[in-house]
Design a protein around this motif. Structure first.
Motif, PDB file in Angstrom:
ATOM      1  N   PRO A 110      38.770  49.136  -8.807  1.00  0.00           N
ATOM      2  CA  PRO A 110      38.095  48.774  -7.598  1.00  0.00           C
ATOM      3  C   PRO A 110      38.970  47.823  -6.733  1.00  0.00           C
ATOM      4  N   LEU A 111      38.457  47.514  -5.744  1.00  0.00           N
ATOM      5  CA  LEU A 111      38.720  46.292  -4.559  1.00  0.00           C
ATOM      6  C   LEU A 111      38.870  44.907  -5.384  1.00  0.00           C
ATOM      7  N   PRO A 112      39.709  43.977  -4.885  1.00  0.00           N
ATOM      8  CA  PRO A 112      39.548  42.899  -5.592  1.00  0.00           C
ATOM      9  C   PRO A 112      38.489  41.972  -4.569  1.00  0.00           C
ATOM     10  N   VAL A 113      37.969  42.550  -3.773  1.00  0.00           N
ATOM     11  CA  VAL A 113      36.824  41.839  -3.076  1.00  0.00           C
ATOM     12  C   VAL A 113      35.419  42.188  -3.406  1.00  0.00           C
ATOM     13  N   PRO A 114      34.503  41.462  -3.391  1.00  0.00           N
ATOM     14  CA  PRO A 114      33.186  41.789  -3.668  1.00  0.00           C
ATOM     15  C   PRO A 114      32.386  42.564  -2.550  1.00  0.00           C
ATOM     16  N   THR A 115      31.571  42.984  -3.042  1.00  0.00           N
ATOM     17  CA  THR A 115      30.430  43.692  -2.023  1.00  0.00           C
ATOM     18  C   THR A 115      30.252  42.627  -0.757  1.00  0.00           C
ATOM     19  N   SER A 116      30.349  43.379   0.531  1.00  0.00           N
ATOM     20  CA  SER A 116      30.236  42.489   1.813  1.00  0.00           C
ATOM     21  C   SER A 116      28.778  42.316   2.365  1.00  0.00           C
ATOM     22  N   PRO A 117      28.737  41.561   3.152  1.00  0.00           N
ATOM     23  CA  PRO A 117      27.462  41.411   3.750  1.00  0.00           C
ATOM     24  C   PRO A 117      26.603  42.685   3.995  1.00  0.00           C
ATOM     25  N   GLN A 118      27.368  43.488   4.781  1.00  0.00           N
ATOM     26  CA  GLN A 118      26.850  45.032   5.215  1.00  0.00           C
ATOM     27  C   GLN A 118      26.862  46.173   4.243  1.00  0.00           C
ATOM     28  N   VAL A 119      27.460  45.823   2.960  1.00  0.00           N
ATOM     29  CA  VAL A 119      27.843  46.966   1.954  1.00  0.00           C
ATOM     30  C   VAL A 119      28.803  47.604   2.572  1.00  0.00           C
ATOM     31  N   ARG A 120      28.341  48.518   3.490  1.00  0.00           N
ATOM     32  CA  ARG A 120      29.347  49.379   4.368  1.00  0.00           C
ATOM     33  C   ARG A 120      29.446  48.768   5.752  1.00  0.00           C
ATOM     34  N   PRO A 121      30.777  48.285   5.943  1.00  0.00           N
ATOM     35  CA  PRO A 121      31.062  48.144   7.580  1.00  0.00           C
ATOM     36  C   PRO A 121      30.521  49.265   8.295  1.00  0.00           C
ATOM     37  N   PRO A 166      20.459  52.267   8.134  1.00  0.00           N
ATOM     38  CA  PRO A 166      20.349  51.994   6.802  1.00  0.00           C
ATOM     39  C   PRO A 166      21.931  52.134   6.266  1.00  0.00           C
ATOM     40  N   VAL A 167      22.020  51.613   5.154  1.00  0.00           N
ATOM     41  CA  VAL A 167      23.116  51.861   4.373  1.00  0.00           C
ATOM     42  C   VAL A 167      22.926  53.208   3.748  1.00  0.00           C
ATOM     43  N   PRO A 168      23.735  54.355   4.196  1.00  0.00           N
ATOM     44  CA  PRO A 168      23.511  55.520   3.749  1.00  0.00           C
ATOM     45  C   PRO A 168      23.151  56.035   1.994  1.00  0.00           C
ATOM     46  N   GLY A 169      22.124  56.439   1.738  1.00  0.00           N
ATOM     47  CA  GLY A 169      21.651  56.367   0.542  1.00  0.00           C
ATOM     48  C   GLY A 169      21.126  55.382  -0.064  1.00  0.00           C
ATOM     49  N   LEU A 170      20.988  53.985   0.429  1.00  0.00           N
ATOM     50  CA  LEU A 170      20.552  52.939  -0.098  1.00  0.00           C
ATOM     51  C   LEU A 170      19.381  52.450   0.402  1.00  0.00           C
ATOM     52  N   GLN A 171      18.326  52.031  -0.016  1.00  0.00           N
ATOM     53  CA  GLN A 171      17.063  51.347   0.750  1.00  0.00           C
ATOM     54  C   GLN A 171      16.874  50.048   0.194  1.00  0.00           C
ATOM     55  N   PRO A 172      16.434  49.218   0.958  1.00  0.00           N
ATOM     56  CA  PRO A 172      15.907  49.513   2.269  1.00  0.00           C
ATOM     57  C   PRO A 172      17.048  49.248   3.357  1.00  0.00           C
ATOM     58  N   ALA A 173      16.697  49.393   4.669  1.00  0.00           N
ATOM     59  CA  ALA A 173      17.847  49.331   5.744  1.00  0.00           C
ATOM     60  C   ALA A 173      18.871  48.272   5.568  1.00  0.00           C
ATOM     61  N   GLY A 174      20.072  48.489   5.357  1.00  0.00           N
ATOM     62  CA  GLY A 174      20.939  47.246   5.478  1.00  0.00           C
ATOM     63  C   GLY A 174      20.975  46.022   4.463  1.00  0.00           C
ATOM     64  N   ARG A 175      20.128  46.245   3.743  1.00  0.00           N
ATOM     65  CA  ARG A 175      20.150  45.501   2.407  1.00  0.00           C
ATOM     66  C   ARG A 175      21.342  45.672   1.472  1.00  0.00           C
TER      67      ARG A 175
END
Ligand SMILES: Cc1cc2nc3c(=O)[nH]c(=O)nc-3n(C[C@H](O)[C@H](O)[C@H](O)COP(=O)(O)O)c2cc1C
Length: 451
Positions: A200-211, A435-444
């Motif tokens: 994996p990356l050395p960086v944790p999941t970021s605020p948007q999950v996906r920029p 939304p984060v594709p495939g993830l709900q709810p939007a943007g979380r």
């Protein structure tokens, strides 16, 4: 962004889409390398509530340096600098999936997303300029098909890397001394045609999950890439009919991938030249046109983009749709340009000088010249006809037109209720209603997994 308002991104390209605007009185020819110039523009954009600032990408120097800038600064570096001078505005540099590697790019954007509290976005292109190959140790620029296969794999790898840390991985328990929980961090073990990436990356999941992922490229392969991965499609459209058909197409393609059609935003590019009134707009238009290369040269460029001999028509000759080859030249920089000129001709024959004027002879996008009201009317009309979810606004002379758009056009759009008055809360992804594709709810963030 509610669906009854549109989004607005600003291009920082300098001196502007009139590449020789550096010659005008009052212009500093070196401003395109000056941090203060860009910070001033970004602050004006942020004061107006603009969603994101955007920068294109040119990974090779072209002969146009003889008359004006040729791409200039690296977009990521520029926008990371602007991140430190702003608080709310999104940061959207263009990156090449052909000439970057996914691990380092995923890490840079995830880092930017943390450091900006969720303002990072990337515009992916496959790079149209074959000259780039020689700068990256590649023997020949890959053909379009290979570039898009690589782009698909690239986006699969970066999105998996961004999501490889589960929520709750960082425990930071001072009493026990446990900082992270390695069992919640996952390798991606990707082995594909182009890349082998363990993660994996050395960086944790970021605020948007996906920029936020934007995509620019209008061939079917480009649209499929967008339909699968992109949140935003950055497009060029010269007629309402063509832009509307492209937007409908991308929405249908997203649905075919199991996505909500509203989860992909069609961001239509346009170049604006903002006058204080119509007379001022005309005066500045004449002044800027005087900085262009000779008309014959511009006409030959339009003809080449259509796959016609450079001397097939003169500036005052009339060209009809039937005169244009039925199939695009796939070696051309962008098939989008060909499609757009065809769309203009589908509405009636044009003199070559009119086709040049459509883009100010300066590239792919439609030019709109006029008073602030005329420009606001144009955006409103295109949006109401379903031709866009928002606009990527580019500027004839960025120093002048960005400020005028921010201070004269945006207030009209706010007054009409077409654009938000204040920045809505949340990350850039939240603001755009993505939304984060495939993830709900939007943007979380991902839902917490069972203990
Ligand atoms: C609206 C738009 C903007 C683009 N911006 C860039 C850019 O900044 N840098 C770049 O190398 N290519 C850019 N491209 C071209 C892309 O590299 C594109 O992926 C490639 O040439 C194939 O385009 P096509 O699918 O439209 O034919 C752009 C294309 C479009 C349609």
């Amino acid at each position: 962004m509610s669906s009854d308002q549109f989004h607005l991104n600003f291009s920082l390209m300098s001196p502007g889409h009139y590449r020789a605007a550096w010659r005008l009185a009052g212009a500093d020819p070196h401003a395109y390398l000056d941090a203060d110039h860009y910070v001033r523009l970004a602050k004006l954009a942020e004061e107006a509530g603009i969603d994101a600032v955007f920068q294109g990408d040119s990974p090779a120097l072209g002969p146009e340096i003889a008359t004006g800038t040729s791409g200039g600064l690296d977009g990521f570096t520029l926008l990371a600098m602007i991140a430190g001078a702003t608080e709310r505005i999104g940061l959207l540099p263009t990156v090449s999936t052909t000439y970057s590697t996914p691990y380092s790019l995923a890490r840079r954007f995830q880092s930017l997303d943390h450091l900006t509290k969720g303002r990072a976005a990337l515009n992916v292109v496959t790079t149209g300029n074959p000259a780039a190959a020689a700068n990256f140790g590649v023997s020949a620029h890959p053909d379009r098909d290979a570039r898009y296969r690589r782009a698909h794999e690239f986006l699969e790898v970066i999105t998996r890397l961004w999501e490889a840390w589960e929520p709750g991985t960082i425990i930071a328990d001072k009493a026990t001394g446990q900082f992270g929980d390695p069992s919640r961090i996952h390798a991606i073990d990707h082995h594909g045609e182009f890349f082998d990436v363990a993660g994996p990356l050395p960086v944790p999941t970021s605020p948007q999950v996906r920029p936020v992922i934007s995509q620019a490229g209008e061939t079917p392969a480009g649209l499929e890439l967008a339909a699968r991965y992109a949140d935003v499609v950055f497009a060029a459209g010269h007629t309402v009919a063509k832009a509307k058909a492209s937007r409908d197409d991308i929405r249908a393609r997203a649905q075919a991938h199991g996505r909500d059609a509203d989860s992909i935003k069609y961001s239509l590019g346009l170049i604006v030249l903002v006058g204080t009134d119509e007379e001022d707009a005309k005066r500045r238009h004449d002044e800027l046109n005087a900085t262009l290369p000779p008309l014959e040269y511009l006409v030959s460029a339009v003809l080449s983009s259509l796959g016609l001999p450079a001397d097939a028509f003169g500036p005052d000759d009339v060209i009809r749709l039937e005169d244009v080859p039925a199939e695009p030249n796939l070696k051309a920089f962008s098939v989008g340009m060909y499609n757009n000129t065809r769309a203009v001709l589908a509405e009636g024959p044009r003199r070559l000088r009119e086709l040049v004027a459509h883009t100010a002879g300066i590239g792919t996008h439609r030019l709109v010249v006029g008073s602030p009201e005329r420009i606001a009317d144009d955006l409103e009309s295109w949006w109401r006809q379903g031709a866009a979810d928002g606009f990527t606004v580019m500027f004839a002379d960025t120093r002048v037109d960005l400020e005028r758009f921010a201070t004269l056009v945006v207030p009209i759009l706010k007054e009409r209720g077409l654009f938000h008055r204040e920045y809505p809360e949340g990350t850039l992804r939240d603001r755009l209603g993505l939304p984060v594709p495939g993830l709900q709810p939007a943007g979380r963030r991902l839902a917490a997994s069972p203990a």
